[in-house]
Design a protein around this motif. Structure first.
Motif, PDB file in Angstrom:
ATOM      1  N   ILE A 250      37.822  30.405  39.048  1.00  0.00           N
ATOM      2  CA  ILE A 250      37.553  31.364  38.085  1.00  0.00           C
ATOM      3  C   ILE A 250      37.098  32.815  38.770  1.00  0.00           C
ATOM      4  O   ILE A 250      36.111  32.797  39.303  1.00  0.00           O
ATOM      5  CB  ILE A 250      37.018  30.956  36.758  1.00  0.00           C
ATOM      6  N   ALA A 251      37.900  33.941  38.466  1.00  0.00           N
ATOM      7  CA  ALA A 251      37.482  35.340  39.063  1.00  0.00           C
ATOM      8  C   ALA A 251      36.615  35.982  37.723  1.00  0.00           C
ATOM      9  O   ALA A 251      37.078  36.040  36.866  1.00  0.00           O
ATOM     10  CB  ALA A 251      38.469  35.870  39.538  1.00  0.00           C
ATOM     11  N   ASP A 252      35.434  36.266  37.983  1.00  0.00           N
ATOM     12  CA  ASP A 252      34.754  36.915  36.856  1.00  0.00           C
ATOM     13  C   ASP A 252      33.546  37.980  37.584  1.00  0.00           C
ATOM     14  O   ASP A 252      32.676  37.653  38.034  1.00  0.00           O
ATOM     15  CB  ASP A 252      34.102  35.936  36.034  1.00  0.00           C
ATOM     16  N   PHE A 253      34.156  39.170  37.489  1.00  0.00           N
ATOM     17  CA  PHE A 253      33.513  40.258  38.069  1.00  0.00           C
ATOM     18  C   PHE A 253      32.300  40.858  36.972  1.00  0.00           C
ATOM     19  O   PHE A 253      31.554  41.780  37.437  1.00  0.00           O
ATOM     20  CB  PHE A 253      34.300  41.446  38.235  1.00  0.00           C
ATOM     21  N   GLU A 275      34.956  37.919  47.975  1.00  0.00           N
ATOM     22  CA  GLU A 275      34.944  36.725  47.917  1.00  0.00           C
ATOM     23  C   GLU A 275      36.215  36.278  47.271  1.00  0.00           C
ATOM     24  O   GLU A 275      36.881  35.154  47.800  1.00  0.00           O
ATOM     25  CB  GLU A 275      33.694  36.229  47.194  1.00  0.00           C
ATOM     26  N   LEU A 276      36.553  36.944  46.450  1.00  0.00           N
ATOM     27  CA  LEU A 276      38.194  36.591  45.759  1.00  0.00           C
ATOM     28  C   LEU A 276      39.256  36.652  46.842  1.00  0.00           C
ATOM     29  O   LEU A 276      40.147  35.752  46.762  1.00  0.00           O
ATOM     30  CB  LEU A 276      38.315  37.669  44.594  1.00  0.00           C
ATOM     31  N   LEU A 277      39.119  37.451  47.735  1.00  0.00           N
ATOM     32  CA  LEU A 277      40.155  37.687  48.675  1.00  0.00           C
ATOM     33  C   LEU A 277      40.274  36.680  49.763  1.00  0.00           C
ATOM     34  O   LEU A 277      41.394  36.088  49.998  1.00  0.00           O
ATOM     35  CB  LEU A 277      40.028  39.056  49.513  1.00  0.00           C
ATOM     36  N   GLU A 338      42.677  49.180  49.660  1.00  0.00           N
ATOM     37  CA  GLU A 338      43.332  48.580  50.528  1.00  0.00           C
ATOM     38  C   GLU A 338      42.855  46.926  50.335  1.00  0.00           C
ATOM     39  O   GLU A 338      43.923  46.094  50.234  1.00  0.00           O
ATOM     40  CB  GLU A 338      43.173  48.736  52.105  1.00  0.00           C
ATOM     41  N   LEU A 339      41.816  46.674  50.038  1.00  0.00           N
ATOM     42  CA  LEU A 339      41.157  45.289  49.366  1.00  0.00           C
ATOM     43  C   LEU A 339      41.932  44.799  48.073  1.00  0.00           C
ATOM     44  O   LEU A 339      42.529  43.747  48.382  1.00  0.00           O
ATOM     45  CB  LEU A 339      39.705  45.291  49.284  1.00  0.00           C
ATOM     46  N   VAL A 340      41.986  45.588  47.130  1.00  0.00           N
ATOM     47  CA  VAL A 340      42.668  45.319  46.011  1.00  0.00           C
ATOM     48  C   VAL A 340      44.268  45.108  46.383  1.00  0.00           C
ATOM     49  O   VAL A 340      44.939  44.144  45.818  1.00  0.00           O
ATOM     50  CB  VAL A 340      42.677  46.315  44.939  1.00  0.00           C
TER      51      VAL A 340
END
Length: 433
Positions: A250-253, A275-277, A338-340
């Motif tokens: 789960i991604a939760d910012f 961390e998500l990447l 770029e990360l996005v």
């Protein structure tokens, strides 16, 4: 159009309708059978007429009316039978009442003609659904759709869906009784967990449980305004996935505040973009690893691979409670953008290739901005679910405004699927994960 022209047009239409009801339509075979039976019955009564007359004259205590009927049996048969046969053929129960109600809400064509109820019958696939078939008098389906709530109130029904019949001159309304409306609250029970392989239960529809099979529809896009119950439905799906043996991330910012500690124990949580990447990169690597495994085994998907080899590869599910927040580039630096872009690229790869390899996305959003979800991702999220929403968000999720029009503004836990199915999502206790 003058009154005289309208009258002539209406009269010609009535003649055409009478002809169509007598000699055509989907009940043609039944009507023909009844017509043949009627004439065979007339021949039998004619052949027995003398016997009936003798019988009537020999019975002195018989009612005069009944004696007259027996004496003139063929005439009585022809008149009474003809009336009943004609009534069955051309006049379904409730036709006039339905026409009056539709006229009262303004569902008429430019000549002032009202749709005509041709018949009502049960759906073959589900006897709880009643189908109302109308001759639409040239009124397009989108006009019917725009008056859906008025039609429901006028006919005292709940419309599950509308569509054209075999010809566009007919409209079919798939309905249930207005008394069978969805409950405002339906609590989850363990018995609702489907025993079928990776079928997840969404909630209660008008005719029973509503489900989605991730084996055939692998990815889900879930939308809804704040307070619509979107997050509860997302957690309901993830809970069932865990119960079925999937590995959930789960991604939760927001730092995990929307997910109590029990979720942190059962799932992998991602709290920032770096961390998500890293996680999505490993997910894509796992996808390609499985691709090679399946190719070398000559097997097309995860279910057949597990069955044939005896290996138990788990399904992998990635969820995000606000994907638009994750992909928003507003105000970001070049490096951050770029990360996005890299995150989005990996999501697109999973969305495009994940089905066969048991890798799934469940993404939700409350922001009505189509630019934040790229076409490569959105076009592969075939299961679309929308809760209470405005026209823009409904259009983004479902490609139409039906959720905005049909889900009450104060509804919680009420959703619409991409195929128009409306359901009430289950409420469950997160402590029981």
């Amino acid at each position: 159009m003058t009154k005289d022209e309208k009258f002539k047009l209406k009269r010609r239409n009535q003649y055409r309708l009478l002809f169509r009801k007598l000699f055509g339509g989907e009940n043609g075979s039944l009507k023909l059978l009844l017509l043949i039976s009627y004439f065979l019955g007339a021949m039998w009564v004619w052949s027995k007429q003398k016997t009936l007359i003798v019988f009537a004259e020999s019975m002195e205590l018989i009612s005069p009316i009944f004696q007259t009927l027996l004496t003139h049996s063929i005439h009585a048969y022809l008149v009474v039978g003809g009336i009943l046969l004609t009534g069955f053929a051309v006049y379904p129960f409730g036709r006039k009442a339905a026409q009056d109600q539709l006229q009262s809400i303004g569902l008429v064509n430019h000549a002032g003609m009202v749709p005509i109820l041709q018949r009502k019958y049960s759906d073959r696939t589900n006897p709880h659904i009643s189908i109302w078939e109308f001759l639409n008098q040239g009124i397009p389906l989108d006009i019917w759709e725009s008056k859906r709530t008025a039609i429901e109130a006028a006919l005292d029904i709940t419309i599950i869906r509308m569509k054209y019949g075999k010809r566009k001159s007919h409209i079919l309304l798939y309905t249930v009784s207005a008394q069978n409306d969805l409950p405002e609250l339906r609590r989850w029970k363990d018995s609702y967990l489907s025993s079928d392989n990776f079928v997840l239960t969404l909630g209660e529809g008008f005719v029973g449980p509503v489900t989605v099979n991730l084996a055939s529809i692998p990815h889900i896009l879930l939308g809804g305004a704040t307070g619509s119950g979107k997050s509860v439905l997302l957690k309901l799906l993830l809970m069932q996935a865990l119960r079925k043996g999937a590995e959930v991330s789960i991604a939760d910012f927001k730092g995990g505040v929307d997910f109590p500690p029990v979720w942190h124990k059962k799932c992998r949580m991602c709290f920032d973009e770096q961390e998500l990447l890293a996680f999505l990169t490993k997910l894509v690597e796992e996808l390609h690893r499985r691709k090679k495994l399946f190719a070398s085994a000559g097997l097309p998907n995860i279910d057949q691979y597990n069955t044939e080899t005896g290996v138990n590869l788990h399904r992998l599910i990635f969820a995000c409670d606000e994907v638009a927040e994750m992909l928003d580039r507003t105000g970001l630096s070049k490096e951050q953008k770029e990360l996005v872009n890299q995150i989005e690229s990996r999501l697109a790869t999973v969305a495009r290739l994940g089905r066969a390899f048991g890798i799934h996305l469940i993404l939700s959003t409350q922001r009505p901005d189509a630019n934040l979800i790229s076409g490569q991702i959105r076009n592969n999220l075939n299961c679309r679910i929308c809760g209470r929403a405005d026209n823009i968000l409904s259009q983004l999720i479902l490609d139409n405004t039906d959720a905005a029009n049909q889900i009450p503004k104060d509804a919680k836990g009420r959703f619409m699927l991409h195929d128009g199915t409306v359901f009430q999502g289950y409420l469950f206790d997160e402590k029981n994960i």
